[in-house]
Design an enzyme around this catalytic site. Sequence first.
Site, mmCIF file in Angstrom:
data_model
loop_
_atom_site.group_PDB
_atom_site.id
_atom_site.type_symbol
_atom_site.label_atom_id
_atom_site.label_comp_id
_atom_site.label_asym_id
_atom_site.label_seq_id
_atom_site.Cartn_x
_atom_site.Cartn_y
_atom_site.Cartn_z
ATOM 1 N N ASP A 1 0.848 -1.096 -0.006
ATOM 2 C CA ASP A 1 0.122 -0.139 0.118
ATOM 3 C C ASP A 1 0.883 1.059 0.205
ATOM 4 O O ASP A 1 2.120 1.013 0.130
ATOM 5 C CB ASP A 1 -0.925 -0.015 1.364
ATOM 6 C CG ASP A 1 -2.003 0.894 1.316
ATOM 7 O OD1 ASP A 1 -2.198 1.709 0.251
ATOM 8 O OD2 ASP A 1 -2.634 1.376 2.291
ATOM 9 N N GLU B 1 2.808 5.339 -3.765
ATOM 10 C CA GLU B 1 2.648 6.488 -5.023
ATOM 11 C C GLU B 1 4.072 7.021 -5.129
ATOM 12 O O GLU B 1 4.215 7.735 -6.124
ATOM 13 C CB GLU B 1 1.565 7.262 -4.505
ATOM 14 C CG GLU B 1 0.149 6.657 -4.717
ATOM 15 C CD GLU B 1 -0.093 5.701 -3.606
ATOM 16 O OE1 GLU B 1 0.215 6.041 -2.463
ATOM 17 O OE2 GLU B 1 -0.945 4.525 -3.871
ATOM 18 N N ASP C 1 -8.833 3.389 -1.834
ATOM 19 C CA ASP C 1 -9.624 4.022 -0.967
ATOM 20 C C ASP C 1 -10.879 4.521 -1.565
ATOM 21 O O ASP C 1 -11.261 5.893 -1.907
ATOM 22 C CB ASP C 1 -8.919 4.902 0.119
ATOM 23 C CG ASP C 1 -7.879 4.435 0.756
ATOM 24 O OD1 ASP C 1 -7.534 3.344 0.580
ATOM 25 O OD2 ASP C 1 -7.184 5.358 1.452
#
Length: 954
Positions: free
Chosen positions: A542, A545, A638
Amino acid sequence: MWLTHSMTIGGGPTKLGLLIAFIFSCLCGQALGQYVDDPSAIQNVTYTYDNYVLSGSLMLKSFPNNMNAYIHYQTYDGVWNMTGTTITVHWQWENADNTYGNWSFEGTVGPYGISKFYVYLMLVESGATYTDDNNGQYYVVANGAPRSTANCDGYDVVHTSVSKGVTQLGLALNGKGCALYSPDVKYLTVSITPYSKDLVRIKIADAANKRWQIPASVVPEGTPSSHSIQTKDYAVSYTNSPFTFKVSRPSGEVLFDTSVSGLPSLIFEEEFLEISSVLPDNANIYGLGDMTDSFRRSPDTTLQTFWNLDQGTTRLNNGYGSHPVYFELRDGMVHGVFLRNSNGMDVALVPGQITYRVIGGVLDFYVFTGPTPAAALDQYTSIIGKPAFVPLWTLGFHQCRYGGTWVSTQGIKDTVDSLQQAGMYLDTVWADINYMNEYQDFTLGSSFSDWNDYVATLHQEHLHHVPIVDPGIPNVSGYGPYQDGKSSDVFLKWPNGTLFLGQVWPGVTVYADWFHPQSGTWWTNQIKKFHQIDSFDGLWIDMNEASNFVTPPGYEPAYRINNNGAWGVQGLNSRTLSTNLTHYSGISEYNVHNLFGHYEAIHTHSALSALNPGQRTFILTRSSFAGTGHYSQKWNGDNAATWDDLYLSIPQIMSNQLFGIPMVGSDICGFNGDTTEELCNRWAQLGAFYPFSRHHHSLGYEDSFFFLWESVTESALKAYTIRYTLLPYLYGLMQQASQTGNAVLRPLWWDNAMDTKTYGIDTQFTLGDGLLVTPVLTEGANTVTGYFPDGIWYDWYTGSAETTSAGYKTLDANLTHINVHVKGGIILPAQYPAKTTYATVRNPYYLIAALDKSGTASGSLYVDDGISVNPKSSQLAFNLSGNTLSIGLSWYGFRIGPKLDQVQILGYASGRAPTTIYLNGRRVAGAKVALSQNVLKITGLTIDLNNKSVLQWK
Ligand SMILES: *[C@@H]1O[C@H](CO)[C@@H](O)[C@H](O)[C@H]1NC(C)=O
Ligand SMILES: *[C@@H]1O[C@H](CO)[C@@H](O)[C@H](O)[C@H]1NC(C)=O
Ligand SMILES: *[C@@H]1O[C@H](CO)[C@@H](O)[C@H](O)[C@H]1NC(C)=O
Ligand SMILES: *[C@@H]1O[C@H](CO)[C@@H](O)[C@H](O)[C@H]1NC(C)=O
Ligand SMILES: *[C@@H]1O[C@H](CO)[C@@H](O)[C@H](O)[C@H]1NC(C)=O
């Protein structure tokens, strides 16, 4: 196109003193009436514009209420209109008779300047907002737009050579160049390389070859065919002065053409590249992600930014990953264009054109010609890599939870027990960051000291476990992963050698430099050590980015991409790593930002492969780039517990099929926010058909486990029974995807490309070509209208033929019912469902043969051990015609344990049940036959699937 983005500078009541009076007099909504459509409401607007500052004044009809006024301004810069940006107008004073007030404004406009503005009025009352856009009365700012392409004369071809089918061109800049945002690159080279009969690469790079290009080890560049290509499904031509290029089909149909009337032919500056191509009117464009949008992108008003960002499912924003590829569907034929570039970019679809604006790297285009959707995706994945074949267990249901009761082993165990008591299907138990000690990767918190014993129990029940790991490593001395990484020097640094510090869940952190040659070893070592205290079966990566809770200082180029939809207000450094950082060997973060999650997935794949040699891996990543699907699976990040996000999950999953990531899903029942029983119910039904099917929910919201509501329990049981029944079918689709790249969850046009009515549909989908799913996506509905492509479609539950020709149909869809239809002509391989994939694949097989108009059907069954990278496998081919089902072996290498117990024939027309069943000419004694409503069920077969055979009924 007018992009809507509202960013209020200042704001609030502008006539505060009068607000009180207004509340007491309560004109409640009539107030704005005085302004609406009143051309005299705003008078005497004066303004000046200088160096990005707009200032001025206006007279506004006076009114004793809470009136706000704003300047909404727009920029047209030759390609698109940017809008929605706001400057607040302040009340100054009233004139003598209180009929008009004097207002003034002053504000800095964004980096693109301003072409025109209008005055926007807003009255805010208790509970309601009334607005007036002043009839769109625009005021033009003549000197406002900063960009002039007057000197952008492109490049001329000054040198040509052709060798072994590859055309090389030398280009030289015309005139003094345009220097719109940075200096022009004077000399370029173009290489046109045919890769195959349906794939060609056109690369425009700097002649000095100094600019950033993605290494082939990180994102493959494909391999040109070693044979000479005789007939091509395309022709590439170019113009010399200025240089433009064009890719056409042999028929002359133009697929890509960089000569767009009125636009610069090519801009190639140090930090700004621009190139456009002609598109047909109302083009059918899909792809360009990650995005949160309809599947078919608006051909007139799409601006897609590519800059990986931790930013939920916000419509029209850049997303977690970058996939600069589009597929165009034109008259039943598909082609695609991939720009192999990792830099930040904006890609705009405006009427008749696509425009790329890229802030670095080179223009490395691949055009592939399809013409079928499956062929186009095969061609695209021949460049970026075929999707990884997933372990079979990953096709089961996954349960996750962030926070709530999932903060201890016991809390998780309680949920698992409840799921099982409710009879739910379940294969995998996840763990979000709560399991860690102080959110530090590779540790277990004190309430998880018995965790690994529990994982062992899960394994005994043939369940699986996947924990989360994040890329932010806390710089805590004595913390092994940090110490090890520091001594191998694998963390990202500033140019002066100081470690870069960001802030994520554990607090201050460093980040791995995935380009460092030791980073893979370091990561593998941590993962191996971690596996000793948590025997996980896959990993969830996770925040890659990479996410950072603070915005570090860093370089911003003059051209601001539309990061986070904020038109340069949020720069490249916003909540991520600094663009100034240098990776191993001097690679700049500016160039490789979009590769962080992708490269982490590659290293994680290596680590898991080292942990379990010869076994397939399961990795769930949030961030991705072109080619990530070769290493990893993905979820859409999300999302929120909203009906809109329920719908958006379908276009997002469809788009990822185009990106070569077929194993993808969205958090079922919604991650953020409190769900409702009805929403969760509809989501359980839809989520059962996601390729990756996981329920997950965020910290701070009410639990939304299926078993909490009777209706949701019922829906989930009903829908997941279908999923587990069709496990052999789904697994076969995944296997096929790993070979050809073909989509698993498909838009209706995938197998009906000539039917233009399907081009815009993204509220229904098919799994493979055989199963049509028509979910309810709106609140309060008890029917749903779906489109049925040509052919016979049989109701999953009753086996009755729903439709026999193309058209819309409204179907009953009460709360616990999801409409699922089987396509005539298809044989679906099925197994009697059990609550885990492990148990299901050990149950007897059955076939669902749905007859087409001519009474035939065919299908296949792929079987292997479910986990090996290079498994022994068997594939069976089923063909039904008349009263005969032949079972053939396409290949045989894996021994199939369970027998074929049953054959169901949908659309059985004879009206009379057969009396005798023959297998290979011999009567099957134990066989039973039942005919009801055109559904014939032949049971008690016990056919050994390791041999070919022929089943007949008379
Ligand atoms: C931009 O706005 C102008 C009007 O201000 C309009 O003529 C033009 O078509 C718009 N362009 C796009 C791409 O929307
Ligand atoms: C606008 O300007 C004109 C000309 O100067 C003036 O006559 C008029 O009164 C002004 N309007 C208002 C509302 O002040
Ligand atoms: C290195 O550069 C960073 C960023 O500019 C700065 O914060 C840090 O203090 C510098 N380190 C040294 C040792 O100068
Ligand atoms: C980042 O790099 C730019 C240009 O190289 C430089 O001007 C700026 O000071 C750097 N910022 C930091 C924080 O290092
Ligand atoms: C819901 O709809 C399905 C399909 O139309 C039907 O079989 C079922 O009986 C209905 N259930 C209820 C409670 O109405």
